[in-house]
Design a protein around this motif. Structure first.
Motif, short mmCIF file in Angstrom:
data_model
loop_
_atom_site.label_atom_id
_atom_site.label_comp_id
_atom_site.label_asym_id
_atom_site.label_seq_id
_atom_site.Cartn_x
_atom_site.Cartn_y
_atom_site.Cartn_z
N PHE A 106 0.83 -1.21 0.00
CA PHE A 106 0.00 0.00 0.00
C PHE A 106 0.87 1.26 0.00
O PHE A 106 0.69 2.18 -0.80
CB PHE A 106 -0.93 -0.02 1.22
N GLY A 107 1.83 1.30 0.92
CA GLY A 107 2.69 2.47 1.00
C GLY A 107 3.56 2.64 -0.23
O GLY A 107 3.80 3.76 -0.70
N LEU A 108 4.03 1.51 -0.80
CA LEU A 108 4.84 1.58 -2.01
C LEU A 108 4.07 2.22 -3.16
O LEU A 108 4.64 2.96 -3.96
CB LEU A 108 5.30 0.18 -2.43
N GLN A 109 2.79 1.91 -3.24
CA GLN A 109 1.99 2.48 -4.33
C GLN A 109 1.96 4.00 -4.25
O GLN A 109 2.00 4.69 -5.26
CB GLN A 109 0.57 1.91 -4.28
N ARG A 148 4.75 9.52 -5.70
CA ARG A 148 5.08 10.79 -5.07
C ARG A 148 6.55 10.97 -4.68
O ARG A 148 6.99 12.09 -4.45
CB ARG A 148 4.21 10.98 -3.83
N LEU A 149 7.33 9.89 -4.55
CA LEU A 149 8.74 10.04 -4.21
C LEU A 149 9.50 10.69 -5.35
O LEU A 149 9.21 10.44 -6.53
CB LEU A 149 9.37 8.68 -3.90
N ASP A 150 10.48 11.52 -5.02
CA ASP A 150 11.37 12.10 -6.02
C ASP A 150 12.32 11.00 -6.48
O ASP A 150 13.16 10.54 -5.69
CB ASP A 150 12.14 13.26 -5.41
N PRO A 151 12.22 10.52 -7.73
CA PRO A 151 13.04 9.38 -8.17
C PRO A 151 14.53 9.67 -8.19
O PRO A 151 15.34 8.74 -8.27
CB PRO A 151 12.51 9.08 -9.58
N SER A 152 14.93 10.94 -8.13
CA SER A 152 16.35 11.29 -8.13
C SER A 152 16.91 11.50 -6.73
O SER A 152 18.11 11.72 -6.57
CB SER A 152 16.57 12.55 -8.96
N ARG A 153 16.03 11.41 -5.69
CA ARG A 153 16.48 11.70 -4.33
C ARG A 153 16.05 10.62 -3.35
O ARG A 153 15.64 10.89 -2.23
CB ARG A 153 15.96 13.06 -3.88
N LEU A 154 16.14 9.35 -3.77
CA LEU A 154 15.85 8.26 -2.86
C LEU A 154 16.97 8.14 -1.82
O LEU A 154 18.15 8.21 -2.16
CB LEU A 154 15.73 6.94 -3.63
N ASP A 202 3.99 6.82 -16.01
CA ASP A 202 5.13 7.71 -16.30
C ASP A 202 6.16 7.76 -15.17
O ASP A 202 7.19 8.41 -15.31
CB ASP A 202 4.63 9.13 -16.59
N SER A 203 5.87 7.08 -14.06
CA SER A 203 6.78 7.13 -12.92
C SER A 203 8.06 6.36 -13.20
O SER A 203 8.02 5.21 -13.67
CB SER A 203 6.10 6.57 -11.67
N LEU A 204 9.20 6.96 -12.87
CA LEU A 204 10.48 6.27 -13.03
C LEU A 204 10.67 5.19 -11.97
O LEU A 204 11.60 4.38 -12.07
CB LEU A 204 11.63 7.29 -12.93
N PHE A 247 7.35 -2.06 -8.73
CA PHE A 247 6.08 -2.73 -8.43
C PHE A 247 5.62 -3.67 -9.55
O PHE A 247 4.48 -4.07 -9.59
CB PHE A 247 5.00 -1.67 -8.17
N ARG A 248 6.53 -4.03 -10.46
CA ARG A 248 6.12 -4.87 -11.59
C ARG A 248 5.91 -6.32 -11.18
O ARG A 248 5.09 -7.01 -11.77
CB ARG A 248 7.16 -4.78 -12.70
N ILE A 249 6.65 -6.79 -10.19
CA ILE A 249 6.50 -8.16 -9.70
C ILE A 249 6.33 -8.09 -8.19
O ILE A 249 7.11 -7.45 -7.50
CB ILE A 249 7.75 -9.02 -10.01
N ARG A 250 5.30 -8.75 -7.68
CA ARG A 250 5.08 -8.75 -6.24
C ARG A 250 4.72 -10.16 -5.77
O ARG A 250 4.04 -10.91 -6.49
CB ARG A 250 3.93 -7.83 -5.84
N PRO A 251 5.16 -10.55 -4.57
CA PRO A 251 4.66 -11.80 -3.99
C PRO A 251 3.16 -11.71 -3.76
O PRO A 251 2.64 -10.64 -3.43
CB PRO A 251 5.42 -11.91 -2.66
#
Length: 530
Positions: A91-94, A99-105, A200-202, A207-211
């Motif tokens: 849930f949180g990952l979605q 919303r996360l800045d993909p350049s500032r993880l 469009d999210s980098l 999230f392409r593969i999940r258990p």
């Protein structure tokens, strides 16, 4: 209350229904007492001093039923009270993907797809994109992310105009308002963000593969489909045989395999396993019986023909099976004893990439592989192939490195210094053993100077003129079937792309070859083995 674990050990100070805006919510608060920490006995055993350190962990949980979810807002140790069977996984990952800045993880936690158990947690205080965390491009499951995030639409952003460092996983850690009306507005904004498009999210690859979670509504149906396939029904998908990662080393020295808990007095199975060796005993059982048997039956490698001298530990038969089926637009894959779900679009992308990959054909000629029925059939073929000009046999000639005490660098060395890995595959066999061997070799040659030295030493022992070997390609050569995209399971295709990535990092090219072969005749003993 069904969302919370039993609280018999807790001192509950509040348990009541409360109004939040126009909703009826439930608040549970109190402390979790601890008479003495679990490590107190260790202190006493070492020092003779009995320490008493009672303590308590305060907690509060507010359950807010809103829209299609019930939100659990937890303070202190409150998250420990939540029933993880009812938590919406990822849930949180979605939210983080959108919303996360993909350049500032700042933090990434991941685990490897499969049964190796490899997991990693990497922090980069200054922030980075996903590339900075050295994740595998395929087959790594991202479990948690943290970093600077855009909280537009939420109260925090309205009041401050700033970004905030959030933590995401199954849960979501971010600032929530104190005003009840604002809280409900923020929860609705979070839900709207999760419902928004993320194409469009980098960070979408996270999230392409999940258990598949234990509470997934399709899990019962998936179990029934797998049970049907165990009975020989292919309406829902194909069943295949794969080598678990933990079985590869023992398999090198195996003469036979023995099944445990599958069928009484079952004879040992030949080293060259077939799917039928494992599933024949399931066909006479009911669907429920097949599911139960799959949970208890095991397979163990043995060093003798009678199946009495075990090599390594028994491994659950469910880890030897692969199965794939689609429900709606989602592909479900059973691999190494666990279910995974893959978006259909991602399956198509992987298939297209592997189709192109399989076009890389090695310019090699192999002799005809005529099965002998002997346990060392593969070695006999490699010796036969090594009689051709330019070929060297390194099959069963193991290298030893600090990380790999028993490493097979390749089965054959080709005329142009190709590292050739050879395997007989049947229609129902996944190529996991072949991939694992080739991946271990490629990564060892990349990371361990000792592996390079061992390879050079073994080649010089056969042909001194080829000292200082610089391999040009890694070749996967198979008999028993041909390289065909339609014969590769989706997770097997992902393994192949991971292998290609590792080989390219070694400045080599992954190539493929089909060995001419005579169809194998199954022996009576193996055909009857369960």
């Amino acid at each position: 209350m069904r969302y919370l674990l039993p609280l018999s050990s807790a001192e509950v100070t509040a348990d009541r229904l409360v109004p939040i805006d126009e909703l009826t919510c439930r608040l549970m608060a109190g402390v979790l007492p601890s008479e003495r920490p679990s490590w107190a006995s260790h202190v006493r055993s070492l020092t003779g001093i009995d320490v008493e350190l009672p303590g308590s962990s305060p907690f509060a949980v507010l359950l807010v039923p809103l829209g299609r979810w019930t939100y659990a807002i937890a303070w202190g140790a409150g998250h420990l009270l939540l029933d993880d069977q009812l938590i919406d996984p990822g849930f949180g990952l979605q939210f983080g993907i959108r919303r996360l800045d993909p350049s500032r993880l700042g933090f990434v936690a991941s685990s490897a797809l499969g049964t190796s158990g490899r997991s990693s947690q990497t922090s980069i205080p200054g922030g980075s994109d996903l590339g900075g965390f050295h994740l595998q491009p395929y087959g790594d499951l991202i479990n948690r992310l943290a970093g600077a995030a855009d909280l537009s639409g939420l109260t925090y952003h309205r009041d401050t105009g700033r970004r905030y460092r959030i933590r995401t996983g199954d849960g979501l850690f971010l600032p929530l308002p104190c005003n009840p009306r604002d809280l409900i507005a923020d929860l609705l904004a979070i839900e709207a963000a999760i419902e928004a498009q993320d194409s469009d999210s980098l960070l979408r690859p996270a999230f392409r593969i999940r258990p598949v979670p234990k509470n997934d509504r399709h899990l019962a149906e998936l179990g029934e489909r797998l049970a049907a396939a165990l009975g020989g029904d292919e309406r829902f998908g194909r069943l295949g045989l794969a080598w678990p990662a933990e079985a590869v080393d023992a398999a090198e020295g195996a003469v036979t395999f023995r099944t445990l808990g599958l069928e009484r007095n079952a004879p040992p199975v030949e080293r060259d396993l077939e799917l039928e060796d494992l599933v024949a005993a399931f066909k006479g059982l009911s669907v429920a019986g097949r599911v139960n048997k799959l949970g208890t039956a095991k397979l163990v490698a043995c060093a003798d023909e009678d199946g009495t001298e075990m090599l390594g530990r028994p491994i659950a038969i469910r880890k030897w099976l692969v199965f794939e089926t689609s429900i709606g637009f989602t592909r479900y894959c059973y691999n190494q004893g666990q279910w995974f779900k893959i978006g259909e679009k991602f399956v198509s992308q992987i298939r297209d990439q592997v189709t192109d990959l399989l076009k890389r054909r090695a310019d090699l000629r192999f002799p005809l592989w005529t099965p002998t029925g002997k346990p060392d059939d593969e070695h006999r073929f490699c010796l036969k192939a090594a009689m051709e000009p330019g070929y060297l046999c390194l099959d069963q000639n193991f290298a030893t490195t600090p990380l790999h005490p028993r490493l097979e660098l390749c089965d054959l060395v080709g005329p142009q210094n190709e590292l050739i890995h050879v395997k007989w595959l049947t229609r129902a066999t996944a190529a996991s053993h072949l991939y694992t061997q080739a991946l271990a070799s490629a990564t060892s040659l990349r990371d361990e100077p000792e592996a390079r030295a061992e390879l050079d030493k073994k080649v010089r022992a056969h042909d001194a003129s080829r000292a200082g070997l610089n391999p040009s390609a890694v070749v996967l050569a198979i008999a028993g079937r041909r390289w065909d995209i339609d014969q590769l399971f989706a997770l097997s295709q992902i393994d192949l792309l991971r292998l290609d990535s590792a080989v390219r990092h070694q400045q080599m090219t992954l190539q493929f070859a089909d060995i001419p072969y005579v169809e194998k005749k199954r022996s009576g003993r193996a055909g009857q083995a369960a």
